[in-house]
Design an enzyme around this catalytic site. Structure first.
Site, PDB file in Angstrom:
ATOM      1  N   LYS A 272       0.846  -1.197   0.000  1.00 57.97           N
ATOM      2  CA  LYS A 272       0.000   0.000   0.000  1.00 57.97           C
ATOM      3  C   LYS A 272       0.884   1.250   0.000  1.00 57.97           C
ATOM      4  O   LYS A 272       1.944   1.263   0.606  1.00 57.97           O
ATOM      5  CB  LYS A 272      -0.917  -0.003   1.232  1.00 57.97           C
ATOM      6  CG  LYS A 272      -2.050  -1.010   1.138  1.00 57.97           C
ATOM      7  CD  LYS A 272      -2.995  -0.896   2.313  1.00 57.97           C
ATOM      8  CE  LYS A 272      -4.096  -1.937   2.266  1.00 57.97           C
ATOM      9  NZ  LYS A 272      -5.026  -1.780   1.132  1.00 57.97           N
ATOM     10  N   ARG A 347     -10.383 -11.620  -0.011  1.00 59.78           N
ATOM     11  CA  ARG A 347     -11.178 -12.619  -0.739  1.00 59.78           C
ATOM     12  C   ARG A 347     -10.472 -13.971  -0.752  1.00 59.78           C
ATOM     13  O   ARG A 347     -11.109 -15.015  -0.810  1.00 59.78           O
ATOM     14  CB  ARG A 347     -11.461 -12.110  -2.151  1.00 59.78           C
ATOM     15  CG  ARG A 347     -10.225 -11.877  -2.982  1.00 59.78           C
ATOM     16  CD  ARG A 347     -10.484 -10.956  -4.167  1.00 59.78           C
ATOM     17  NE  ARG A 347     -10.743  -9.573  -3.741  1.00 59.78           N
ATOM     18  CZ  ARG A 347     -11.032  -8.585  -4.581  1.00 59.78           C
ATOM     19  NH1 ARG A 347     -11.118  -8.813  -5.863  1.00 59.78           N
ATOM     20  NH2 ARG A 347     -11.247  -7.369  -4.125  1.00 59.78           N
TER      21      ARG A 347
HETATM   22  N1  BES Z   1      -8.564  -4.070   3.347  1.00 61.69           N
HETATM   23  C1  BES Z   1      -8.581  -3.495   2.065  1.00 61.69           C
HETATM   24  C2  BES Z   1      -9.837  -2.685   1.784  1.00 61.69           C
HETATM   25  C3  BES Z   1     -10.066  -1.446   2.607  1.00 61.69           C
HETATM   26  C4  BES Z   1      -9.758  -0.215   2.087  1.00 61.69           C
HETATM   27  C5  BES Z   1     -10.649  -1.508   3.855  1.00 61.69           C
HETATM   28  C6  BES Z   1     -10.009   0.927   2.823  1.00 61.69           C
HETATM   29  C7  BES Z   1     -10.891  -0.364   4.589  1.00 61.69           C
HETATM   30  C8  BES Z   1     -10.575   0.850   4.065  1.00 61.69           C
HETATM   31  C9  BES Z   1      -8.483  -4.575   0.992  1.00 61.69           C
HETATM   32  O1  BES Z   1      -7.769  -5.701   1.333  1.00 61.69           O
HETATM   33  C10 BES Z   1      -7.792  -3.966  -0.180  1.00 61.69           C
HETATM   34  O2  BES Z   1      -6.645  -3.679  -0.100  1.00 61.69           O
HETATM   35  N2  BES Z   1      -8.557  -3.793  -1.253  1.00 61.69           N
HETATM   36  C11 BES Z   1      -8.047  -3.245  -2.461  1.00 61.69           C
HETATM   37  C12 BES Z   1      -8.401  -4.219  -3.556  1.00 61.69           C
HETATM   38  C13 BES Z   1      -7.682  -3.992  -4.827  1.00 61.69           C
HETATM   39  C14 BES Z   1      -6.199  -4.169  -4.662  1.00 61.69           C
HETATM   40  C15 BES Z   1      -8.187  -4.997  -5.829  1.00 61.69           C
HETATM   41  C16 BES Z   1      -8.738  -1.908  -2.719  1.00 61.69           C
HETATM   42  O3  BES Z   1      -9.931  -1.788  -2.439  1.00 61.69           O
HETATM   43  O4  BES Z   1      -8.058  -0.995  -3.171  1.00 61.69           O
HETATM   44 MN    MN Z   2      -5.677  -5.479   0.921  1.00 65.48          MN
END
Ligand code: BES
Ligand code: MN
Ligand code: ZN
Length: 494
Positions: A272, A347
Site C-alpha cells: 500500500k 477474498r
Molecule cells: N482491506 C482493504 C480494503 C479497505 C480499504 C478496507 C479501505 C478499509 C478501508 C483490501 O484488502 C484492499 O486492499 N482492497 C483493495 C483491492 C484492490 C487491490 C483490488 C482496494 O480496495 O483498493
Molecule cells: Mn488489501
C-alpha cells in the site's frame, strides 16, 4: 463515556428524561411524572424545537430530580422505535457532561401515541446509551490523566420497555467488545491473539471453539490463509465457533457467519502507498463484528437454530517468503486462482471459509462480513454497507435485521458478466482484474466461485462503515462494531 451502565436505581433520580413530539406539548402522562410542573412550559421555549435529540433542560425545586431533560422525539407521524437510539445518545452525552449517575426515562406517554413497540423502543434506547458508553483506554499511559466517569443507573417505562433496555444494553456490550478488539493495535492483536480472545469468550459464554493452525491448515487445504499469512511472523489461523441451541427448532443445518479477520493489511508485495496503510489494523473488523454477534447470540439472543462462525485470520505482510503476484493457488473446491495483486487478500482467505462452510457445515445460509474494498467506500461512503445477495428470502431477513439495528445495507448487483471479468488466462480466475472496474462487485464475483450451488449467501462489504471519522449518533471517532447487532437481530428472528 461511562464507567458502567446498569438498569436499576430507586428514590429520586439525579435526572428525569421526558419526551415530546415536534409541534406538540408534553402529554398528560409526562406532565404527571413531573411534580414541579416546570417541564411542560419548557416545551414552549425557543430551543425546544422538537427535533429528535434536541434537549431543553429544567431545574425543578429541591425534593425533585436534580434536572429534567425534556427531549424532542421528532415528528410523531414518522417516529420509529429505532429513532430512540440517536435520542438516547443525545441524552447520554448530556448526562456524561453533567456527571449524573442515575436517570429515570419516562417515555410511556409519547410512545403510547405511536405504533412503536415498547420493547423495541427500550432496546433502541439501551443500545444508544450502551454504544455511547464505550471507552477503550487500555493503551493510555502515564502521560494521560484518566477522566472520572459515572456509573450510570437507568430505569423507567413499563416492563416491556425495561426488558428492552436490558436487551439493548447487552447488545451494545457485545458490539462494544467488537469495538475494543478492533481498536487493539496490530502488535498486540495478532491472529493467535484473536483466537485467544475468541476462545476465552467462547468458554465463558458456552460456545464450542476450535482453532485451525499450522498443520491443520494444510490438512484442511486452507490455501488462501497459508499463502496470505506466509510472510508474517504472526501465523494465520481459522477460528471456528459453534452455538448449539438447548431446544433446537431445526436440526442440522446451521446458519454460518464468516468474518474477514486480517490483523494487519500492508498490501503485501503489492504494498500500500501514500498512507493507505494507516488504519489497516481495522481490516479484522468483519471478524470482530461476527465475534460480537456470537457473544450476543450465546448470552442474549439464544436462538433455536445452530450457528457456526468462521474467522479467517492472517496478517498480510512482506518478506522473502511472501506470496506474490503471478502465483497460482489451488483451492479445496478445485478452483485455481492467479494472483494479480497481493492487496486483494481478503477474498483469498474468505474463499477458504466459504469452501469449508459449504463442504463441511452444510449451512442453511451464509452471511459474510468483510472490509473488502476501498471501492465500496467511494460508492456508498459511511452511510450504507454494500450488500451482495441474490437470494430474496435471505435479503428480506437481512433488511429486517438492518431496520432493527440501524446498520444500513444497500444492495449492489451480481451479474454473470462480473464473473466473466474474473477469468484468468492461466488459472480459472484472477484475484483482481487490473482494469480497476467495479471493484466491490469484483470481490463478490470472486467469492461466488467458492459457494456451492443452492446455498443462499450474502457478502456485506463493510469497508465504509466499520469505523467513523468523528462523533456520530451513539458512536465516537473509531470503530462501530458494525454487524454485531445486525447479525444478532438476524438470528433473533430465526
Ligand atoms: N482491506 C482493504 C480494503 C479497505 C480499504 C478496507 C479501505 C478499509 C478501508 C483490501 O484488502 C484492499 O486492499 N482492497 C483493495 C483491492 C484492490 C487491490 C483490488 C482496494 O480496495 O483498493
Ligand atoms: Mn488489501
Ligand atoms: Zn484487506
Amino acid at each position: 463515556m461511562f464507567e458502567s451502565i446498569r438498569v436499576g436505581g430507586q428514590g429520586t433520580p439525579a435526572a428525569l428524561v421526558l419526551g415530546y413530539f415536534k409541534g406538540e406539548g408534553l402529554d398528560k402522562r409526562s406532565r404527571e411524572a413531573d411534580r414541579s410542573g416546570m417541564a411542560a412550559s419548557a416545551t414552549q421555549r425557543g430551543e425546544a424545537t422538537g427535533e429528535a435529540g434536541r434537549i431543553a433542560e429544567v431545574f425543578p425545586p429541591k425534593g425533585g430530580p436534580g434536572r429534567i431533560l425534556v427531549v424532542g422525539l421528532g415528528e410523531k407521524s414518522k417516529f420509529k422505535a429505532s429513532d430512540l437510539r440517536g435520542i438516547a445518545a443525545a441524552v447520554g452525552r448530556r448526562l456524561a457532561s453533567t456527571k449524573d449517575a442515575s436517570v429515570e426515562v419516562e417515555l410511556s406517554g409519547p410512545l403510547a401515541a405511536t405504533r412503536a413497540d415498547h420493547a423495541a423502543a427500550g432496546s433502541a434506547f439501551g443500545e444508544g446509551l450502551g454504544l455511547l458508553g464505550w471507552v477503550c483506554d487500555t493503551f493510555k499511559g502515564k502521560a494521560t490523566t484518566a477522566p472520572t466517569r459515572a456509573k450510570l443507573l437507568v430505569r423507567g417505562g413499563d416492563s416491556a420497555f425495561r426488558d428492552g433496555l436490558e436487551r439493548g444494553l447487552a447488545l451494545a456490550a457485545s458490539a462494544n467488545w467488537a469495538r475494543t478488539l478492533s481498536e487493539t493495535p496490530p502488535n498486540v492483536a495478532t491472529p493467535d491473539w484473536m483466537a485467544e480472545q475468541a476462545t476465552k469468550m467462547a468458554r465463558k459464554a458456552g460456545l464450542g471453539v476450535r482453532v485451525f493452525r499450522g498443520k491443520d491448515l494444510e490438512r484442511e487445504r486452507f490455501i488462501g490463509l497459508i499463502n496470505v499469512g506466509k510472510a508474517s511472523e504472526n501465523k494465520p489461523c481459522m477460528i471456528r465457533l459453534e452455538y448449539t441451541p438447548d431446544r433446537p427448532r431445526r436440526k442440522g443445518r446451521p446458519v454460518v457467519l464468516i468474518g474477514k479477520t486480517m490483523t494487519y493489511d500492508s498490501g503485501g508485495l503489492s504494498l500500500k502507498v501514500n498512507n493507505g496503510m494507516v488504519g489497516m489494523k481495522r481490516d479484522k473488523d468483519g471478524g470482530c463484528g461476527v465475534l460480537g454477534a456470537m457473544h450476543a447470540i450465546a448470552t442474549v439472543i439464544k436462538p433455536r437454530v445452530p450457528v457456526v462462525a468462521l474467522l479467517a485470520s492472517a496478517e498480510n505482510s512482506i518478506s522473502d517468503e511472501a506470496y506474490r503476484p503471478d502465483d497460482v493457488l489451488r483451492y479445496r473446491n478445485g478452483v485455481t486462482v492467479e494472483i494479480t495483486n497481493t492487496d486483494a487478500e481478503g477474498r483469498l482467505v474468505l474463499a477458504d471459509a466459504f469452501c469449508y462452510a459449504c463442504e463441511v457445515e452444510k449451512p442453511a445460509y451464509i452471511v459474510e462480513l468483510s472490509t473488502l474494498t476501498g471501492g465500496v467506500v467511494t460508492a456508498l461512503g459511511s452511510t450504507y454497507a454494500g450488500l451482495f445477495c441474490d437470494d430474496d428470502a435471505l435479503r428480506a431477513k437481512l433488511d429486517k435485521a438492518s431496520a432493527a439495528s440501524g446498520e444500513r445495507v444497500w444492495r449492489l448487483p451480481m451479474h454473470p458478466e462480473y464473473r466473466e471479468m474474473m477469468k484468468s488466462p492461466i488459472a480459472d480466475i484472477l484475484n483482481s482484474n487490473p482494469n480497476r472496474k467495479a471493484h466491490p462487485i469484483q470481490g463478490a464475483a470472486f467469492l461466488s466461485y467458492f459457494v456451492e450451488e443452492g446455498v443462499p449467501w450474502a457478502h456485506i462489504d463493510i469497508a465504509g462503515v466499520h469505523a467513523v471519522e468523528g462523533d456520530s449518533g451513539p458512536f465516537v471517532k473509531g470503530p462501530t462494531g458494525w454487524g454485531a447487532r445486525l447479525l444478532a437481530n438476524l438470528l433473533d428472528a430465526e
